[in-house]
Design an enzyme around this catalytic site. Structure first.
Site, PDB file in Angstrom:
ATOM      1  N   LEU A 159       0.819  -1.204   0.000  1.00 18.86           N
ATOM      2  CA  LEU A 159       0.000   0.000   0.000  1.00 18.86           C
ATOM      3  C   LEU A 159       0.855   1.257   0.000  1.00 18.86           C
ATOM      4  CD1 LEU A 159      -2.744  -1.037   2.572  1.00 18.86           C
ATOM      5  CD2 LEU A 159      -3.080  -0.608   0.132  1.00 18.86           C
ATOM      6  N   GLY A 160       2.047   1.154   0.526  1.00 24.14           N
ATOM      7  CA  GLY A 160       2.917   2.320   0.586  1.00 24.14           C
ATOM      8  C   GLY A 160       4.190   2.003   1.338  1.00 24.14           C
ATOM      9  N   GLY A 207       7.345   4.234   3.673  1.00 29.51           N
ATOM     10  CA  GLY A 207       7.786   5.510   4.228  1.00 29.51           C
ATOM     11  C   GLY A 207       9.018   5.337   5.083  1.00 29.51           C
ATOM     12  N   GLY A 208       9.282   6.360   5.875  1.00 32.87           N
ATOM     13  CA  GLY A 208      10.478   6.337   6.700  1.00 32.87           C
ATOM     14  C   GLY A 208      10.431   5.303   7.801  1.00 32.87           C
ATOM     15  N   GLY A 254       8.615   2.218   7.601  1.00 31.64           N
ATOM     16  CA  GLY A 254       8.567   0.851   7.103  1.00 31.64           C
ATOM     17  C   GLY A 254       7.650   0.730   5.915  1.00 31.64           C
ATOM     18  N   VAL A 270       3.985  -0.691   4.276  1.00 28.55           N
ATOM     19  CA  VAL A 270       2.606  -1.034   4.601  1.00 28.55           C
ATOM     20  C   VAL A 270       2.077  -1.977   3.520  1.00 28.55           C
ATOM     21  CG1 VAL A 270       0.303  -0.178   5.114  1.00 28.55           C
ATOM     22  CG2 VAL A 270       2.301   1.229   5.644  1.00 28.55           C
ATOM     23  N   LYS A 306       1.728  -3.074   8.840  1.00 27.90           N
ATOM     24  CA  LYS A 306       2.892  -2.200   8.751  1.00 27.90           C
ATOM     25  C   LYS A 306       4.083  -2.908   9.386  1.00 27.90           C
ATOM     26  CE  LYS A 306       4.222   2.598   9.027  1.00 27.90           C
ATOM     27  NZ  LYS A 306       3.678   3.958   9.164  1.00 27.90           N
ATOM     28  N   ASP A 331       1.982  12.335  15.717  1.00 30.92           N
ATOM     29  CA  ASP A 331       2.274  12.533  14.292  1.00 30.92           C
ATOM     30  C   ASP A 331       0.976  12.747  13.510  1.00 30.92           C
ATOM     31  OD1 ASP A 331       3.862  12.830  12.053  1.00 30.92           O
ATOM     32  OD2 ASP A 331       4.039  10.678  11.667  1.00 30.92           O
TER      33      ASP A 331
END
Length: 712
Positions: free
Chosen positions: A24-25, A27-28, A30, A32, A46, A140
């Site tokens: 799904l994506g 990032g910084g 990990g 997903v 995640k 966040d």
């Protein structure tokens, strides 16, 4: 359908018992993944980067922090379903919410305005109020962590930043996004709920204007503006929303309103009330199913709302210690005959048939709980507080029906267990953890052992064992094999799960056996029962206390001939043992010291269900039985010191297994479907949620262990 990218080389095929469908994506923190179980229920998983997992201590701290996040009420949030560790890297399982992020919607469709912006503000503030009520600070909050679902905005990742903050000494990672960070977080000061309100206001400015209030260019420039300059409020119109945004962007956290105060102002309520979060969630729902603000599915760490679970359930064959009048049929074997309460075939003879009982039951309990969850956790809290409990006072058996009890965590991650179509519903915040079980293999006429590799790990088949018990900390496995030693002794083997070191401890000599009863709560002792076959029955002649650290066993013979039909169990303080005496009309509980001497008795306590694992509450102050002159569905709670009855109630349970926590039980329950369930039960007889589901045609015997993370 969700938009996701294919898995890459090196990605696992499964995590947490779920099949990974794609990415799904990334990032910084990990990657997903979109995942599904065998029934195609989808979740988001995640998996943290290797460099953020740190050492074992930080991983355990991480998992504890995420457990806290599971207590958040389901108002406008994506539910955290569970956690685990794979390749020394923690992963987090969440609902998968179909929909784009707020960041994506604004980028693709433009700023929000009017009623859409108003609903967005109320929904996200409601989510933060629920998060803060659970004692969590998001840390966040930003447009990328707000998903615009079909049922309104949902806040995600509210357990991630907190957990990462717990490992910050290892990773040296700054948690948060500078464009939405409050001054105190940038300065490294302690942050509280007020920090989230600063981030919320910044995100609302972005939603209304397409720009962050302090810019999004270079990090030094953004940080300077956050610390020293006033925000650019863009096109937020004059009115209540602009007023609360200005208040929340105050650089002094003490001057910012709380999430509840923001909701009050936006809903024009003069004071908070128990239904405020439910109303906020309702106000946040879109005016139409596919109204403004929805869009194509995009990357998100959340999950679609799983359908409410139905309520098939019931008793299955339970373990026999504490069962009154238990008989163990003999299964001859060429070498020797050795049936016992947990026996299986092999060089030792096969297992006896395990008894189960059925009682009139009702359906729909779990569905009803799911509907209550949808209605709002405030309702559930009110029900829980009015529904229990014992609340014992020293020297008094009086029950206090208004006492507050701990909330039972919601149904967690569904995990398929080996050995049959068996489903475990596990929440890391549960007071109990399934650590081992046995499944009867009909073709082989044999009970097969399965034990967990750690308290929250996978299960391994152990066909060489007759009995397998995991220690309370998950680090040791006590097992009893299928044969005597070369010098005709029964024995257990304790294996260190980390090092593989094995310790063999001899107990009693042929024809006696020593069946494993339980670990002590502190893991220092193991209780076994001394048994001997007499005619068609097995008699309990005494018990064995194994000193784990000393690697020794004390075999205690009990002369009391009224104690022969049932197994010994630890007493409430685990300073001695107990057993049941008397006949069906007058059962009593007798306490023995570690030398086998009877020290006191509590008469008239009723019978114990076959399969009861531990009749005592975690504190040892109370114990549970079937009420005198009652059946399996009539439950009595007793004072362990005086023997006074402190609570009596009925339920649709067939067999009580023991105490879930101080003020809940857990039991086998069955409905009209062809399934049995282990359910959590309150002291008003209500079934609150399922922990385990087993087809009715499978003979299954579970062993639960107190979850050390819950301090039980």
């Amino acid at each position: 359908m969700a938009s996701f990218a294919p898995l890459r080389p090196g990605d696992p095929q499964r995590l947490g018992g779920f099949e990974l469908l794609g990415r799904l994506g990334e990032g910084g923190q990990g990657v997903v993944y979109l995942a599904s179980d065998h029934s195609d229920q989808r979740v988001a998983v995640k998996w943290l980067r290797p460099d953020l997992s740190g050492d074992r201590v930080s991983v355990e701290r991480f998992l504890r922090e995420v457990q806290v996040a599971q207590q958040v009420a389901p108002f406008c949030t994506a539910t955290v379903l569970g956690t685990g560790v794979e390749q020394d890297r923690p992963y987090i399982i969440s609902e998968f919410i179909e929909g784009p992020s707020l960041h994506q919607v604004v980028q693709e469709e433009g700023p929000r305005a009017g009623s859409v912006l108003h609903r967005l503000a109320i929904g996200t503030a409601t989510a933060l109020a629920a998060i803060h009520q659970a004692g969590i600070v998001h840390r966040d909050f930003k447009p990328a962590n707000v998903i615009i679902g079909a049922d309104g905005p949902r806040v995600i990742d509210f357990g991630i930043a907190r957990a990462l903050n717990a490992t910050s000494t290892i990773s040296s990672m700054v948690v948060g996004t500078p464009s939405y960070m409050p001054p105190e977080q940038i300065m490294g000061h302690t942050v509280g709920p007020a920090a989230d309100m600063f981030s919320w206001a910044s995100a609302m400015v972005y939603a209304a204007s397409g720009r962050a209030p302090f810019g999004s260019d270079t990090m030094p420039a953004v940080i300077n503006r956050v610390l020293n300059q006033q925000p650019d409020l863009g096109s937020i119109p004059e009115g209540p929303l602009r007023d609360v945004v200005v208040a929340c962007l105050n650089k002094d956290p003490a001057q910012r309103p709380t999430a509840e105060q923001v909701i009050m102002r936006l809903l024009h309520q003069p004071a908070p009330n128990p239904g405020m979060l439910a109303r906020g969630a309702a106000e946040a729902a879109p005016a139409q199913q596919h109204g403004p603000g929805t869009g194509p599915a995009g990357p998100s760490f959340g999950g679609h709302s799983m359908p409410p679970f139905t309520s098939p359930s019931g008793p299955v064959s339970g373990n026999l210690p504490y069962a009154t009048g238990a008989q163990y049929p003999q299964h001859p074997h060429p070498q020797q005959s050795w049936p016992h309460p947990y026996a299986q075939s092999g060089p030792h003879p096969p297992a006896p048939a395990r008894r189960s009982g059925k009682a009139p039951l009702i359906a729909g309990v779990t569905v009803g709980l799911a509907l209550l969850l949808l209605a709002g956790v405030i309702v559930i809290i009110q029900i829980d507080r009015s529904s229990t409990s014992v609340a014992l006072r020293t020297g008094s058996p009086t029950a206090d029906p208004t006492a507050t009890q701990p909330a039972v965590p919601p149904t967690g991650v569904k995990r398929s267990l080996p050995g049959g179509k068996i489903s475990l519903y596990e929440n890391p915040a549960d007071a109990l953890v399934l650590t081992s079980y046995e499944v009867f293999d009909k073709p082989k006429d044999d009970w097969i052992d399965y034990a967990r590799n750690s308290l929250h790990g996978t299960f391994t088949k152990l066909p060489q064992n007759w009995e397998s018990r995991v220690s309370p900390d998950g680090k040791l496995l006590a097992a009893r094999g299928r044969s005597y030693s070369s010098d005709d002794f029964d024995f257990i083997v304790i294996t260190d799960r980390d090092t593989g070191a094995r310790t063999t401890i001899k107990t009693v000599k042929d024809p006696l056996i020593s069946s494993i009863r339980a670990w002590s709560r502190d893991g220092s002792k193991i209780l076994l029962n001394v048994e001997k076959k007499t005619g068609d029955n097995w008699q309990y002649l005494g018990f064995v206390i194994v000193d784990v650290a000393g690697k020794s066993a004390d075999v205690i013979n009990v002369d009391d001939t009224s104690i022969r039909e049932t197994a010994f169990g630890f007493d409430g303080a685990e300073e001695g043992v107990v057993n049941v005496y008397g006949n069906e009309k007058n059962r009593g509980l007798r306490f023995f010291d570690t030398e086998g001497k009877a020290v006191r008795s509590l008469p008239g306590i009723g019978t114990l269900s076959a399969g009861t694992q531990d009749i005592f509450s975690p504190s040892g102050k109370t114990f549970v039985t079937n009420c005198p002159n009652g059946g399996d569905g009539d439950h009595c709670i007793w004072d362990s010191t005086t023997g006074d009855q402190v609570r009596k109630f009925s339920s649709d349970c067939d067999k009580v297994l023991g105490f879930y926590d101080e003020e809940h039980l857990y039991c086998w329950e069955q409905d009209n479907a062809a399934n049995d369930e282990v359910q959590v039960l309150d002291f008003n007889g209500r079934l609150l949620r399922r922990m385990l589901e087993v087809p009715d045609d499978i003979n299954f015997s579970p062993v639960f262990t107190a979850n050390p993370a819950k301090g039980s």
